[in-house]
Design a protein around this motif. Structure first.
Motif, short mmCIF file in Angstrom:
data_model
loop_
_atom_site.label_atom_id
_atom_site.label_comp_id
_atom_site.label_asym_id
_atom_site.label_seq_id
_atom_site.Cartn_x
_atom_site.Cartn_y
_atom_site.Cartn_z
N ASP A 110 -19.46 49.84 -20.61
CA ASP A 110 -20.73 49.12 -20.61
C ASP A 110 -21.09 48.62 -22.02
OD1 ASP A 110 -22.92 47.94 -19.40
OD2 ASP A 110 -24.22 49.66 -19.80
N THR A 133 -22.18 47.23 -16.59
CA THR A 133 -22.56 47.91 -15.35
C THR A 133 -23.93 47.50 -14.84
OG1 THR A 133 -23.44 49.78 -16.62
CG2 THR A 133 -21.14 49.94 -15.87
N VAL A 141 -23.22 44.00 -9.26
CA VAL A 141 -22.85 44.65 -10.51
C VAL A 141 -21.69 43.87 -11.12
CG1 VAL A 141 -22.01 46.79 -11.56
CG2 VAL A 141 -23.62 46.89 -9.65
N THR A 143 -19.19 44.67 -12.90
CA THR A 143 -17.85 45.26 -12.79
C THR A 143 -17.22 45.05 -11.42
OG1 THR A 143 -18.83 47.39 -12.24
CG2 THR A 143 -18.26 47.01 -14.56
#
Length: 145
Positions: A110, A133, A141, A143
């Protein structure tokens, strides 16, 4: 010669109404403009991620099933990419082209930028993600891209 004088110009009330209308329109338009800028940055990140993944796939094919040990192999000689593009995660991290390389078994950092699983044998070996994140404007999100 008795001429009637016709008033010229606008009254103070008319000017105040025009200024109020312009203020209301600006109050509506400025947040929408900021949202459009954020969405364009998100789109740029998704496009850059796709470019990195495409370069990675071409490298994988050229090397007959081997992913690069580091992301620097993608830019070496400019064959696959001239440089690693910038990751833009508006409102969360500064724009950066940095790439964390290693196992993501411990989770995402992050920190912004990119994250590349360069450890052979990992289940996610050879994958690249946006290292953030937080959520984008659609609620996804970063990711998960």
């Amino acid at each position: 010669m008795n001429r009637k004088r016709t008033p010229s110009g606008f009254t103070l009330i008319e000017l105040m109404i025009v200024v109020a209308i312009i203020g209301i329109l600006a109050a509506i338009a400025i947040p929408k403009f900021a949202e459009l800028i954020r969405k364009s940055s998100e789109g740029a990140s998704r496009g850059n991620l796709g470019a990195i993944r495409s370069a990675m796939s071409i490298y994988y094919g050229d090397m007959e099933g081997q992913y690069p040990a580091t992301s620097a192999a993608l830019t070496l000689g400019g064959k696959y990419m001239t440089s690693i593009p910038v990751s833009k995660t508006p409102n969360y991290h500064t724009d950066t082209a940095s790439m964390f390389q290693g196992s993501i078994a411990g989770g995402f950092q992050d920190l912004g930028g990119w994250i590349y699983d360069s450890v052979p044998g990992d289940q996610t070996y050879g994958n690249i993600w946006v290292d953030c994140t937080h959520t984008d404007t659609k609620g996804l999100v970063w990711t998960t891209y």
